[in-house]
Design an enzyme around this catalytic site. Sequence first.
Site, PDB file in Angstrom:
ATOM      1  N   CYS A 112       4.142   6.493   2.273  1.00 45.76           N
ATOM      2  CA  CYS A 112       3.065   7.396   1.826  1.00 45.76           C
ATOM      3  C   CYS A 112       3.253   7.868   0.381  1.00 45.76           C
ATOM      4  O   CYS A 112       2.315   8.387  -0.228  1.00 45.76           O
ATOM      5  CB  CYS A 112       2.970   8.608   2.750  1.00 45.76           C
ATOM      6  SG  CYS A 112       2.805   8.156   4.471  1.00 45.76           S
ATOM      7  N   HIS A 252      -0.796  14.486  -0.228  1.00 42.53           N
ATOM      8  CA  HIS A 252      -0.893  13.400   0.747  1.00 42.53           C
ATOM      9  C   HIS A 252      -1.539  13.964   2.010  1.00 42.53           C
ATOM     10  O   HIS A 252      -1.106  14.983   2.537  1.00 42.53           O
ATOM     11  CB  HIS A 252       0.510  12.870   1.044  1.00 42.53           C
ATOM     12  CG  HIS A 252       0.576  11.992   2.245  1.00 42.53           C
ATOM     13  ND1 HIS A 252      -0.331  10.972   2.450  1.00 42.53           N
ATOM     14  CD2 HIS A 252       1.415  11.991   3.315  1.00 42.53           C
ATOM     15  CE1 HIS A 252      -0.048  10.370   3.594  1.00 42.53           C
ATOM     16  NE2 HIS A 252       1.001  10.967   4.134  1.00 42.53           N
ATOM     17  N   ASN A 282      -4.423   9.845   8.355  1.00 42.25           N
ATOM     18  CA  ASN A 282      -3.362   9.576   7.384  1.00 42.25           C
ATOM     19  C   ASN A 282      -3.438   8.102   6.979  1.00 42.25           C
ATOM     20  O   ASN A 282      -3.168   7.222   7.789  1.00 42.25           O
ATOM     21  CB  ASN A 282      -2.021   9.899   8.050  1.00 42.25           C
ATOM     22  CG  ASN A 282      -0.829   9.677   7.142  1.00 42.25           C
ATOM     23  OD1 ASN A 282      -0.927   8.986   6.131  1.00 42.25           O
ATOM     24  ND2 ASN A 282       0.295  10.258   7.517  1.00 42.25           N
TER      25      ASN A 282
HETATM   26  N1  ACO Z   1      -2.655  13.691  22.933  1.00 45.06           N
HETATM   27  C1  ACO Z   1      -2.286  14.556  23.888  1.00 45.06           C
HETATM   28  N2  ACO Z   1      -1.030  14.996  24.019  1.00 45.06           N
HETATM   29  C2  ACO Z   1      -0.125  14.533  23.152  1.00 45.06           C
HETATM   30  C3  ACO Z   1      -0.441  13.625  22.141  1.00 45.06           C
HETATM   31  C4  ACO Z   1      -1.768  13.211  22.063  1.00 45.06           C
HETATM   32  N3  ACO Z   1      -2.182  12.335  21.126  1.00 45.06           N
HETATM   33  N4  ACO Z   1       0.666  13.362  21.425  1.00 45.06           N
HETATM   34  C5  ACO Z   1       1.650  14.078  21.973  1.00 45.06           C
HETATM   35  N5  ACO Z   1       1.183  14.774  23.028  1.00 45.06           N
HETATM   36  C6  ACO Z   1       1.886  15.668  23.916  1.00 45.06           C
HETATM   37  C7  ACO Z   1       3.368  15.406  23.918  1.00 45.06           C
HETATM   38  O1  ACO Z   1       3.681  14.354  24.796  1.00 45.06           O
HETATM   39  C8  ACO Z   1       3.902  16.717  24.415  1.00 45.06           C
HETATM   40  O2  ACO Z   1       3.763  16.784  25.795  1.00 45.06           O
HETATM   41  P1  ACO Z   1       4.932  17.448  26.705  1.00 45.06           P
HETATM   42  O3  ACO Z   1       4.998  18.870  26.227  1.00 45.06           O
HETATM   43  O4  ACO Z   1       4.398  17.289  28.062  1.00 45.06           O
HETATM   44  O5  ACO Z   1       6.151  16.672  26.385  1.00 45.06           O
HETATM   45  C9  ACO Z   1       2.914  17.732  23.813  1.00 45.06           C
HETATM   46  O6  ACO Z   1       1.746  16.994  23.458  1.00 45.06           O
HETATM   47  C10 ACO Z   1       3.429  18.387  22.573  1.00 45.06           C
HETATM   48  O7  ACO Z   1       3.993  17.385  21.797  1.00 45.06           O
HETATM   49  P2  ACO Z   1       4.643  17.730  20.458  1.00 45.06           P
HETATM   50  O8  ACO Z   1       5.279  16.526  19.872  1.00 45.06           O
HETATM   51  O9  ACO Z   1       5.473  18.973  20.641  1.00 45.06           O
HETATM   52  O10 ACO Z   1       3.365  18.063  19.630  1.00 45.06           O
HETATM   53  P3  ACO Z   1       3.339  18.873  18.325  1.00 45.06           P
HETATM   54  O11 ACO Z   1       2.683  20.169  18.582  1.00 45.06           O
HETATM   55  O12 ACO Z   1       4.641  18.847  17.637  1.00 45.06           O
HETATM   56  O13 ACO Z   1       2.349  17.969  17.445  1.00 45.06           O
HETATM   57  C11 ACO Z   1       2.348  16.195  15.854  1.00 45.06           C
HETATM   58  C12 ACO Z   1       2.596  16.590  17.292  1.00 45.06           C
HETATM   59  C13 ACO Z   1       0.905  16.509  15.485  1.00 45.06           C
HETATM   60  C14 ACO Z   1       2.579  14.690  15.706  1.00 45.06           C
HETATM   61  C15 ACO Z   1       3.324  16.997  14.937  1.00 45.06           C
HETATM   62  O14 ACO Z   1       4.647  16.853  15.372  1.00 45.06           O
HETATM   63  C16 ACO Z   1       3.221  16.597  13.517  1.00 45.06           C
HETATM   64  O15 ACO Z   1       2.314  16.980  12.814  1.00 45.06           O
HETATM   65  N6  ACO Z   1       4.169  15.784  13.013  1.00 45.06           N
HETATM   66  C17 ACO Z   1       4.084  15.148  11.724  1.00 45.06           C
HETATM   67  C18 ACO Z   1       3.773  13.715  11.933  1.00 45.06           C
HETATM   68  C19 ACO Z   1       2.964  13.075  10.850  1.00 45.06           C
HETATM   69  O16 ACO Z   1       2.001  13.580  10.348  1.00 45.06           O
HETATM   70  N7  ACO Z   1       3.389  11.900  10.498  1.00 45.06           N
HETATM   71  C20 ACO Z   1       2.680  11.102   9.572  1.00 45.06           C
HETATM   72  C21 ACO Z   1       3.575  10.171   8.879  1.00 45.06           C
HETATM   73  S1  ACO Z   1       4.675  11.034   7.846  1.00 45.06           S
HETATM   74  C22 ACO Z   1       3.743  11.654   6.681  1.00 45.06           C
HETATM   75  O17 ACO Z   1       2.743  11.113   6.322  1.00 45.06           O
HETATM   76  C23 ACO Z   1       4.209  12.907   6.122  1.00 45.06           C
END
Ligand code: ACO
Length: 325
Positions: A112, A252, A282
Site C-alpha cells: 500500500c 491511504h 482498500n
Molecule cells: N463479517 C462478519 N463478522 C466478521 C467479519 C466479517 N466480514 N470479519 C470478522 N468477523 C468476526 C470475527 O470472526 C470475530 O468473531 P468472533 O468474535 O466470534 O471471533 C468478530 O467479527 C470480531 O472480529 P475482530 O477481528 O475482532 O474484528 P475487529 O473489530 O477487529 O475488526 C477489522 C476487524 C475491520 C479487519 C479490523 O481489525 C481492522 O480494521 N484491521 C485493519 C485491517 C486492514 O485494514 N488491513 C488492510 C491492509 S493493511 C493496510 O492497508 C493498512
Amino acid sequence: MGTIILGTGSWLPRRVMSNVELEEMVDTTDEWIRTRTGIENRRIAGAGEKTYQLAAKAARKALATAQLSAEEIELIVVGTISSHMLMPSCACYVQHEIGAVNAQAYDINAACSGFLYGIDIADHHIQARKEAKVLIIGAEAISSRLNWQDRNTCILFGDGAGAAVFGYSEDARRGVLGSSHGTDGSQWELLYMHTAPSTNADIEVAGNKGAFLVMEGKEIFKFAVKAMEEAVFRVLDDTGVSLADVSLLIPHQANMRILSKLLERLAVPREKVFLNVMNYGNTSAASIPIALDEANRAGRLKADDTILFCSVGGGLTWGATLIRW
Ligand code: ACO
C-alpha cells in the site's frame, strides 16, 4: 527547484460489488462491514481490466491532464502487488500499452506504500535530471489475490489504478517538500502473500498457503495507526511545516476505523481529509493516487496548497510525503 505534479489520472473497473453481494459469498452482513470498516462498495476487475490495463488507462488520463505525450516520459514506475504476471513487470506492459517508447519501466513492491515510495523515486530522478518527466502509477487487481472464502480479508479490498506525471519547476516553493518512509521486515507475517509453490523443494516456503493475501487484522490496525501518525509528525518536523498549515490530508484509504483513529490522534478535522474508502475499499497501492486524482478533479487542490499523504502496508512499509501544489 521542486519536483512537481504535472497531471493526475485514475481508472476504476466497471463492476461495482456491494456489501450485500458479499453477504451471498461469505458469512457477513452489510451492517458489519459498514460499521467496522466504513466500506459500502468496491470495484472488481473483469475482462479487459488486468492490472496493467487499469494502469494504462489511468496513465493516459494523467498524461492528458499534463498535456504531455507518452513519448516524453523517460521513467515509468508501477507500485503493485497484483500484476497478472511475475515477469515482465506491470510497468513493461504499461510502457507498451501507452507507447512510451523512450521510457525505462519497472515495478516496485511496497504494497500500500508503493505510490509514496514511487514519489521518492520520481523526486530523486528529477533532481538528478531536471528535464525528465516521470510517470508514477499505483495499480491493483487485488481481487485476483484474495481468498474469497475468508471474510476477514475479502470484504476489505477493491481494484483500481491511479497515476501522476512528475516534472521539474524552478519555483523552489513548489513540489515535494519532504518525505519520511520506513520498513520493518521483521513484522512481515502480519500481512503477506505467497507466490506459487516453488519448483525447488529445498527453498519452498513452509506452509505455503497459495498466492493470496493473509492478514492479522487487529495487529495491523494498531501498527497502521501508530506508523502513519509517527511518519506524519516526522515529515512535518523535518520540513518545518505545522499540521495547521496542511490544506488537505490524503491518507491511504485502508478502512474507516483506521482512518478515524488516525484523525483523532492527529486532531485533523474531517473537512481537511480526502476520503473515498466507502466507494472503493482498500485498493492497496492505487488508493492514494486514485484519491489524489479525485481531489484534483474536484478542485480541492489549489496553487500553494500543502498536501500531506500517509500510508502503511505489507512489508511492513509506511511513509508520509508533503507536497506544495
Ligand atoms: N463479517 C462478519 N463478522 C466478521 C467479519 C466479517 N466480514 N470479519 C470478522 N468477523 C468476526 C470475527 O470472526 C470475530 O468473531 P468472533 O468474535 O466470534 O471471533 C468478530 O467479527 C470480531 O472480529 P475482530 O477481528 O475482532 O474484528 P475487529 O473489530 O477487529 O475488526 C477489522 C476487524 C475491520 C479487519 C479490523 O481489525 C481492522 O480494521 N484491521 C485493519 C485491517 C486492514 O485494514 N488491513 C488492510 C491492509 S493493511 C493496510 O492497508 C493498512
